[in-house]
Design a protein around this motif. Structure first.
Motif, PDB file in Angstrom:
ATOM      1  N   LEU A   1       0.832  -1.205   0.000  1.00  0.00           N
ATOM      2  CA  LEU A   1       0.000   0.000   0.000  1.00  0.00           C
ATOM      3  C   LEU A   1       0.869   1.258   0.000  1.00  0.00           C
ATOM      4  O   LEU A   1       0.497   2.274  -0.590  1.00  0.00           O
ATOM      5  N   LEU A   2       2.019   1.176   0.661  1.00  0.00           N
ATOM      6  CA  LEU A   2       2.935   2.324   0.707  1.00  0.00           C
ATOM      7  C   LEU A   2       3.388   2.706  -0.698  1.00  0.00           C
ATOM      8  O   LEU A   2       3.453   3.901  -1.032  1.00  0.00           O
ATOM      9  N   VAL A   3       3.721   1.723  -1.518  1.00  0.00           N
ATOM     10  CA  VAL A   3       4.148   2.011  -2.890  1.00  0.00           C
ATOM     11  C   VAL A   3       3.030   2.705  -3.658  1.00  0.00           C
ATOM     12  O   VAL A   3       3.261   3.677  -4.395  1.00  0.00           O
ATOM     13  N   PHE A   4       1.809   2.221  -3.475  1.00  0.00           N
ATOM     14  CA  PHE A   4       0.665   2.866  -4.135  1.00  0.00           C
ATOM     15  C   PHE A   4       0.509   4.300  -3.636  1.00  0.00           C
ATOM     16  O   PHE A   4       0.310   5.232  -4.432  1.00  0.00           O
ATOM     17  N   GLY A   5       0.606   4.496  -2.330  1.00  0.00           N
ATOM     18  CA  GLY A   5       0.470   5.838  -1.770  1.00  0.00           C
ATOM     19  C   GLY A   5       1.579   6.778  -2.170  1.00  0.00           C
ATOM     20  O   GLY A   5       1.412   7.996  -2.171  1.00  0.00           O
ATOM     21  N   LEU A   6       2.728   6.204  -2.542  1.00  0.00           N
ATOM     22  CA  LEU A   6       3.862   7.029  -2.943  1.00  0.00           C
ATOM     23  C   LEU A   6       3.703   7.574  -4.359  1.00  0.00           C
ATOM     24  O   LEU A   6       4.067   8.728  -4.639  1.00  0.00           O
ATOM     25  N   PHE A   7       3.140   6.760  -5.247  1.00  0.00           N
ATOM     26  CA  PHE A   7       3.111   7.142  -6.658  1.00  0.00           C
ATOM     27  C   PHE A   7       1.730   7.562  -7.160  1.00  0.00           C
ATOM     28  O   PHE A   7       1.635   8.221  -8.202  1.00  0.00           O
ATOM     29  N   PHE A   8       0.678   7.191  -6.460  1.00  0.00           N
ATOM     30  CA  PHE A   8      -0.657   7.577  -6.901  1.00  0.00           C
ATOM     31  C   PHE A   8      -0.829   9.102  -6.971  1.00  0.00           C
ATOM     32  O   PHE A   8      -1.377   9.615  -7.956  1.00  0.00           O
ATOM     33  N   PRO A   9      -0.378   9.869  -5.967  1.00  0.00           N
ATOM     34  CA  PRO A   9      -0.507  11.332  -6.081  1.00  0.00           C
ATOM     35  C   PRO A   9       0.238  11.897  -7.280  1.00  0.00           C
ATOM     36  O   PRO A   9      -0.219  12.877  -7.900  1.00  0.00           O
ATOM     37  N   LEU A  10       1.385  11.303  -7.629  1.00  0.00           N
ATOM     38  CA  LEU A  10       2.143  11.792  -8.774  1.00  0.00           C
ATOM     39  C   LEU A  10       1.402  11.547 -10.075  1.00  0.00           C
ATOM     40  O   LEU A  10       1.501  12.337 -11.022  1.00  0.00           O
ATOM     41  N   TRP A  11       0.677  10.454 -10.128  1.00  0.00           N
ATOM     42  CA  TRP A  11      -0.071  10.093 -11.332  1.00  0.00           C
ATOM     43  C   TRP A  11      -1.312  10.957 -11.490  1.00  0.00           C
ATOM     44  O   TRP A  11      -1.641  11.400 -12.600  1.00  0.00           O
ATOM     45  N   MET A  12      -1.981  11.245 -10.388  1.00  0.00           N
ATOM     46  CA  MET A  12      -3.265  11.939 -10.453  1.00  0.00           C
ATOM     47  C   MET A  12      -3.160  13.451 -10.285  1.00  0.00           C
ATOM     48  O   MET A  12      -4.135  14.159 -10.513  1.00  0.00           O
ATOM     49  N   GLY A  13      -1.999  13.962  -9.902  1.00  0.00           N
ATOM     50  CA  GLY A  13      -1.865  15.393  -9.672  1.00  0.00           C
ATOM     51  C   GLY A  13      -0.700  15.984 -10.435  1.00  0.00           C
ATOM     52  O   GLY A  13      -0.075  15.343 -11.280  1.00  0.00           O
ATOM     53  N   SER A  14      -0.406  17.213 -10.101  1.00  0.00           N
ATOM     54  CA  SER A  14       0.708  17.920 -10.736  1.00  0.00           C
ATOM     55  C   SER A  14       1.593  18.482  -9.624  1.00  0.00           C
ATOM     56  O   SER A  14       1.366  19.583  -9.126  1.00  0.00           O
ATOM     57  N   TYR A  15       2.593  17.697  -9.243  1.00  0.00           N
ATOM     58  CA  TYR A  15       3.419  18.042  -8.092  1.00  0.00           C
ATOM     59  C   TYR A  15       4.864  18.267  -8.510  1.00  0.00           C
ATOM     60  O   TYR A  15       5.322  17.726  -9.517  1.00  0.00           O
ATOM     61  N   GLN A  16       5.569  19.032  -7.689  1.00  0.00           N
ATOM     62  CA  GLN A  16       7.002  19.204  -7.852  1.00  0.00           C
ATOM     63  C   GLN A  16       7.683  18.084  -7.069  1.00  0.00           C
ATOM     64  O   GLN A  16       7.652  18.065  -5.846  1.00  0.00           O
ATOM     65  N   VAL A  17       8.299  17.142  -7.781  1.00  0.00           N
ATOM     66  CA  VAL A  17       8.810  15.945  -7.126  1.00  0.00           C
ATOM     67  C   VAL A  17      10.317  15.839  -7.256  1.00  0.00           C
ATOM     68  O   VAL A  17      10.891  16.174  -8.293  1.00  0.00           O
ATOM     69  N   GLY A  18      10.953  15.393  -6.168  1.00  0.00           N
ATOM     70  CA  GLY A  18      12.389  15.136  -6.155  1.00  0.00           C
ATOM     71  C   GLY A  18      12.678  13.934  -5.275  1.00  0.00           C
ATOM     72  O   GLY A  18      11.795  13.424  -4.585  1.00  0.00           O
TER      73      GLY A  18
ATOM     74  N   THR B   1      14.175  13.707  -2.460  1.00  0.00           N
ATOM     75  CA  THR B   1      13.897  13.971  -1.052  1.00  0.00           C
ATOM     76  C   THR B   1      12.408  13.843  -0.747  1.00  0.00           C
ATOM     77  O   THR B   1      12.030  13.360   0.327  1.00  0.00           O
ATOM     78  N   ASP B   2      11.573  14.259  -1.692  1.00  0.00           N
ATOM     79  CA  ASP B   2      10.129  14.119  -1.505  1.00  0.00           C
ATOM     80  C   ASP B   2       9.729  12.644  -1.398  1.00  0.00           C
ATOM     81  O   ASP B   2       8.917  12.272  -0.539  1.00  0.00           O
ATOM     82  N   LEU B   3      10.287  11.810  -2.265  1.00  0.00           N
ATOM     83  CA  LEU B   3       9.962  10.381  -2.243  1.00  0.00           C
ATOM     84  C   LEU B   3      10.452   9.731  -0.956  1.00  0.00           C
ATOM     85  O   LEU B   3       9.758   8.871  -0.382  1.00  0.00           O
ATOM     86  N   LEU B   4      11.624  10.134  -0.490  1.00  0.00           N
ATOM     87  CA  LEU B   4      12.143   9.585   0.765  1.00  0.00           C
ATOM     88  C   LEU B   4      11.256   9.993   1.937  1.00  0.00           C
ATOM     89  O   LEU B   4      10.938   9.169   2.808  1.00  0.00           O
ATOM     90  N   LEU B   5      10.850  11.252   1.960  1.00  0.00           N
ATOM     91  CA  LEU B   5       9.972  11.720   3.025  1.00  0.00           C
ATOM     92  C   LEU B   5       8.638  10.980   2.995  1.00  0.00           C
ATOM     93  O   LEU B   5       8.114  10.574   4.046  1.00  0.00           O
TER      94      LEU B   5
END
Length: 218
Positions: free
Chosen positions: A99-116, A118-122
């Motif tokens: 579920l963590l993997v889904f929660g990590l990437f689902f927002p990136l797929w459905m939204g428009s975020y500034q990702v790096g 450090t964000d993924l680690l957090l």
């Protein structure tokens, strides 16, 4: 241990007790993170909160699967009730990692975020912290401690609400508040790591208490 985890997965898949917490998690993710934009920490705070609630429910459901007679057979087969409890915790933790993997990437797929990175680690640290805390709450709220489901439900709801809404309470409320109000993932990594350590201690204490109470009953 591997055999115990395989057994737990087989039972939970056969009974489909995973469906309710899974649907709850995906529903919360859909409501809280779809069409988001900007910095990622607030979005990952939503993911972590959703995983916290789902992991608590999943833990209670999985630990309570076996009847006392079935659990006695498993304990006799393995030789130690502590080993059975560890296997159940391992099963829930593996499920939460998926579920963590889904929660990590689902927002990136459905939204428009500034990702790096450090964000993924957090996001990983935050969700793991909330998953461990959810497991820690779910263990003593299972059939191992509460024979009546109504009492277990009331206890679980009270602990979840306290963890979520008690202002400044570590690790869940403190972490989610920091992530909701700060856009800089780098600044949040140190306190988030501290909350992860607190969650590990909480889980260890919860497992010990649950095993102690279970042993006294058995």
């Amino acid at each position: 241990m591997i055999a115990l985890i395989r057994y737990s997965f087989a039972v939970v898949l056969h009974t489909q007790r995973y469906l309710a917490p899974l649907l709850l998690f995906t529903g919360l993710m859909g409501v809280l993170t779809v069409n988001g934009n900007g910095p990622l920490p607030p979005a990952y705070a939503s993911s972590a909160g959703a995983l916290f609630v789902a992991s608590t429910w999943l833990t209670v459901a999985l630990i309570s699967l076996d009847s006392p007679a079935q659990r006695a057979i498993v304990v006799v087969s393995t030789g130690r009730s502590a080993k059975v409890l560890a296997g159940s915790i391992g099963t829930v933790l593996i499920s939460c990692l998926a579920l963590l993997v889904f929660g990590l990437f689902f927002p990136l797929w459905m939204g428009s975020y500034q990702v790096g990175p450090t964000d993924l680690l957090l996001g990983t640290v935050a969700q793991l912290t909330c998953a461990l805390t959810g497991i820690a709450i779910g263990l003593p709220c299972s059939r191992l401690v509460f024979r009546r489901r109504g009492h277990a439900l009331v206890a679980a709801l009270a602990l979840v609400m306290a963890a979520l809404f008690t202002q400044g309470a570590p690790p869940v409320n403190r972490l989610l508040r920091l992530m909701a109000t700060s856009p800089d993932s780098a600044d949040l990594l140190a306190p988030a790591t501290g909350m992860l350590a607190a969650a590990l201690v909480l889980l260890a204490a919860s497992a010990w208490i649950t095993q102690y109470l279970t042993t006294r009953r058995e």
